[in-house]
Design a protein around this motif. Sequence first.
Motif: not given
Length: 656
Positions: A503-504, A290-294, A478-485
């Motif tokens: 993000y997760k 769900f996140y492709g910033g990498n 409902f797809d909500k992204l949160n920072l993944d640390k």
Amino acid sequence: MHQHREVRSRRRRVAYCLAAAALGLVSAGAVQAKTPAAATKTPGATFDLAGWDSYLGGSESSQYSSLDQVNKANVSQLKLAWTYKTGEGQPPHFNPVIVGGKLYILTPDNALAALDPASGKELWKRKYSGRVAGRGMNYWESKDGKDRRLFFMMDGMLTAVSAENGDPIATFGEQGGVDLRKGLDVDISQLRPLQTDNPGRIYKDTIIMSLPAGAYDYASAPADIHAYDVRTGKLKWKFHTVPKKGEFGYETWPEKDHEKFGGVHNWSESTVDPETGIIYIPTGTARYDFYGGNREGQNLFANSIVALDAQTGKRIWHYQVLHHDLWDFDNPQAPKLLTIHKDGKDIPVVILATKMGFVFVFNRLTGEPIWPIEERPVPASDVPGEKAWPTQPFPTWPEPFARQSFTEAEINPYIPEEDKVKLRELFKTARNEGIYTPPSVVGSISAPGHNGGANWGSSAVDPKNGRFFVVSKQMPTFDKLNLDKRPEALEAMPNGGGDVQPYKSGVNFMLQSNGLPAISPPWSLITAYDMNTGNKIWELPNGEVTELVKMNIKNTGSTAPRGGPVATAGGIVFVGTSSDRKIRARDAENGKVLWEFELPAASEGVPAVYEADGRQYLVIAVGGDGLFAPQLGQTPPGESQYMAFALPQAPSGGSN
């Protein structure tokens, strides 16, 4: 009795020639590695479709039987012929294999059982020390018929056993098994066993296995395609689903930290055309889903249909149906083969139904679209570090088979009022701009959702009439992204997380307090197409919800069915549903229900159709409540079992 379903070509194998020069990478359109020469005959669906010798009926994955003893005139007379109890544990999804006078199943207690297909009587059962799993298995026999083998997954090992008694074939791999991790171009010392429900496909003396991704996270192994010798287990070839440097598609990924990219897995099913020796691999999402910033770029060969030479693993053509996936819209099912008649000529096609509800249709030799596919602009991402691909492929024809949006006007009327109020508030803040609305920090609505549209085992073809049948779900998320640390997530990012934050996703299936979907019904459809024209023949709700029917609320479709259709030459389409625990026979011409049977539990899998002692049978796996079962007071499910049906002209046989 039809004891074998050895899918034999009745026409000469299509000859191929190497392309004179490599084709350039394009963002849309079929990309060929080599071009078929003019064939002596056009390939057609001329396979032997009377038996059921592997998952979905055979290597061509048709989910079709040419048997017609059971037909529209007599299907209403079907009766329960036998049952075989599999005990407690995981509900069965396994599609039985019927070959050589035996019906084979894998059971929840890590065993292989051989049954008499006419009576259901257990002939023998072999338990194993490892965990056996899968939605199906493969059968192979030598030309002289003396060596007969079954292949399935056990504890991450591709396992070969004797079809006579279940004994492991010691000469295959290491004492009967091949570790799928071996052959990967990564350090496998910390990689867990690669167990998969995808049973792979056999072409001649080669078994082709699709490796799972290894982890549902950023740090995921690449899911390559491996081919093994069916006799020895020796690795014959491999195809990198994430291309290596120098390979086609490498430039569609960031060059930095290229070895960290994973996923792109064919977790579901694949299809072999035995006439041409082409295997069609539908691929999944690159990690993270769900996140492709990498992973800036188009990300080949993710979310593609890839046509490979089954003998060598060489790419013949591919088509990417979704660029830079952010929705977990992986391709979930085996492509289907047909020969259609269009513009005055016969055309061999391959059909791919998707989670998005689209039907993509290609010339199966060249990869050229049968109907135009347009690259259309889609919404941009507002998440830091994310660069959503600006366009996506939209087939102009056939029409979609699933709803591709969810608006406030479509809120389910059968949920509590307080749930409706919360949903209306959600619509005020959520991003909701159509099918390709990217996941966001504020939250986005995705429809039909990554568990919607098509899924594994959910389509069938009728090669005689050129029809395509697909079961779909409508399950927005409902797809909500949160920072993944997490350290492991940061490590998987370029430069150890120094370049971009991960993000997760907190994916929410939007199931309401009574277990029903947020969207109004129908929640499941079954759609029939005439593939000669691409027109829909009919489209109807697929199943019901038992407790709603009691309130006179009908035609809702099952809430989250995982029952696949099987078509027959008798003009029937069989399909099971979960939230009403039924199996139905529909008229293939108009969808009318001609017969239905109430099951003691949900049915989540593909039935098998076969002949034994001159009698046609339908067998289906039954067990559990089903996926996302509504909380509406259903009775507890009965014991997991296989149930077989036949016409009453012959004795019904025994019961276990």
